[in-house]
Design an enzyme around this catalytic site. Sequence first.
Site, PDB file in Angstrom:
ATOM      1  N   LYS A 132     -20.489  20.749 -16.383  1.00 33.38           N
ATOM      2  CA  LYS A 132     -20.986  21.591 -15.287  1.00 33.38           C
ATOM      3  C   LYS A 132     -21.837  22.698 -15.891  1.00 33.38           C
ATOM      4  CE  LYS A 132     -20.363  21.947 -10.770  1.00 33.38           C
ATOM      5  NZ  LYS A 132     -19.905  20.918  -9.822  1.00 33.38           N
ATOM      6  N   ASP A 172     -25.626  21.704  -7.160  1.00 35.70           N
ATOM      7  CA  ASP A 172     -24.354  22.248  -6.667  1.00 35.70           C
ATOM      8  C   ASP A 172     -24.791  23.416  -5.772  1.00 35.70           C
ATOM      9  OD1 ASP A 172     -21.246  21.916  -7.342  1.00 35.70           O
ATOM     10  OD2 ASP A 172     -21.596  24.058  -7.139  1.00 35.70           O
ATOM     11  N   SER A 384     -24.560   9.960  -7.452  1.00 30.60           N
ATOM     12  CA  SER A 384     -25.369  10.355  -8.608  1.00 30.60           C
ATOM     13  C   SER A 384     -25.321   9.265  -9.685  1.00 30.60           C
ATOM     14  CB  SER A 384     -24.848  11.657  -9.219  1.00 30.60           C
ATOM     15  OG  SER A 384     -25.406  12.773  -8.564  1.00 30.60           O
TER      16      SER A 384
HETATM   17  N1  GLU Z   1     -21.998  19.242  -7.809  1.00 34.83           N
HETATM   18  C1  GLU Z   1     -21.445  18.020  -7.309  1.00 34.83           C
HETATM   19  C2  GLU Z   1     -19.958  17.961  -7.588  1.00 34.83           C
HETATM   20  O1  GLU Z   1     -19.303  18.983  -7.572  1.00 34.83           O
HETATM   21  C3  GLU Z   1     -22.228  16.799  -7.742  1.00 34.83           C
HETATM   22  C4  GLU Z   1     -22.385  16.597  -9.200  1.00 34.83           C
HETATM   23  C5  GLU Z   1     -23.345  15.461  -9.569  1.00 34.83           C
HETATM   24  O2  GLU Z   1     -23.865  14.796  -8.707  1.00 34.83           O
HETATM   25  O3  GLU Z   1     -23.505  15.286 -10.783  1.00 34.83           O
HETATM   26  O4  GLU Z   1     -19.367  16.939  -7.802  1.00 34.83           O
END
Ligand code: GLU
Length: 452
Positions: A132, A172, A384
């Site tokens: 992240k 995000d 994704s």
């Molecule tokens: N931010 C999203 C999550 O919390 C998606 C992350 C992504 O697609 O890599 O899972």
Amino acid sequence: MTTRSETQTTLDHLLTEIEHRNPAQPEFHQAAHEVLETLAPVVAARPEYAEPGLIERLVEPERQVMFRVPWQDDQGRVRVNRGFRVEFNSALGPYKGGLRFHPSVNLGVIKFLGFEQIFKNALTGLGIGGGKGGSDFDPHGRSDAEVMRFCQSFMTELYRHIGEHTDVPAGDIGVGGREIGYLFGQYRRITNRWESGVLTGKGQGWGGSLIRPEATGYGNVLFAAAMLRERGEDLEGQTAVVSGSGNVAIYTIEKLTALGANAVTCSDSSGYVVDEKGIDLDLLKQIKEVERGRVDAYAERRGTSARFVPGGSVWDVPADLALPSATQNELDENAAATLVRNGVKAVSEGANMPTTPEAVHLLQKAGVAFGPGKAANAGGVAVSALEMAQNHARTSWTAARVEEELADIMTSIHTTCHETAERYDAPGDYVTGANIAGFERVADAMLAQGVI
Ligand code: GLU
């Protein structure tokens, strides 16, 4: 053989050590507690998981990057933000997880999100590790040009740490299609490579996947529907409260409506809107996605069915279902008690860790079906991974195909969590099911790959 309570004592010691080694990171402590509190049954049952160092490695990120992000605002003033990328675990695949741009971002927040992401990504069954990133940059009130300059500066450092086989960021909070576009452009410029699999959430026509914008919200509704089905119910005619008004909330409302439920709320940091006729999505999308405005504008333009409540808690609105889709710790014990008093049947987390631990316990004790984010909101990262698959194959799938795969993945996550909970004497406890099932997959890969 070690008993569950002996194992829990060992895990509790480890939690104390995590707090000491990572001071001033309350969100990370919370996320670690929430997982380690549920692992005793599996660690006690499978001695290989008690191997010294396995869980200690799991709670220590493989790599943490922090960097300066200088950029110029429209007045020519130099601003300085902090950038982060925490590459937590790559036992199952390249680090994968979003970027969050929000003033509340700090290392502890990114670590909690990265830690959650490990288990969430494992639950999808796809080949993605956990990571992240983000920044304390606040995109609110910034012009497109400022956002572009910020994204370019951010990527000028980040590019050296990422790659389609290394680490694949996405969006995000505060990072949507516009930001991914600017980030991708700068990556392409610096590296001189058309590497579409380096970021997901890209636009249609340049490597994005159909249904990616919808995936987190749609997936959460499918997960909630699966929990209801387990209790002999469906979504038809149910009233739902949804918090937030970003990408997750919008597509949660869209899917709820399509499946016959009545989604009556949305919110932002200024307050919430109740619309007894059900949220008008065209109007909400216009205000949030086109005008980048606030939800009070929705109530002003919608007419008599809607009202805006400044401040206030959206969880005061009586409903059968609650889908928190804004941010961490937005649903506390008081809110949970109100939901229970009003007869809520299921709570399914669209955001990451929106429900406080006390609220989770209260809901579970009251017999409410509770879907933890790492299971319920995994649809976004799952699509994704499907975007990455399409990029590698240089192809793009139809919306129908992606949606079908998403539905299969969400059903399978639900089944896995449900069965795992039963196997470890916690029937109906999706928190335990999700944590143990995600842990088993990552731990097995880590054990097989040796001490690294
Ligand atoms: N931010 C999203 C999550 O919390 C998606 C992350 C992504 O697609 O890599 O899972």
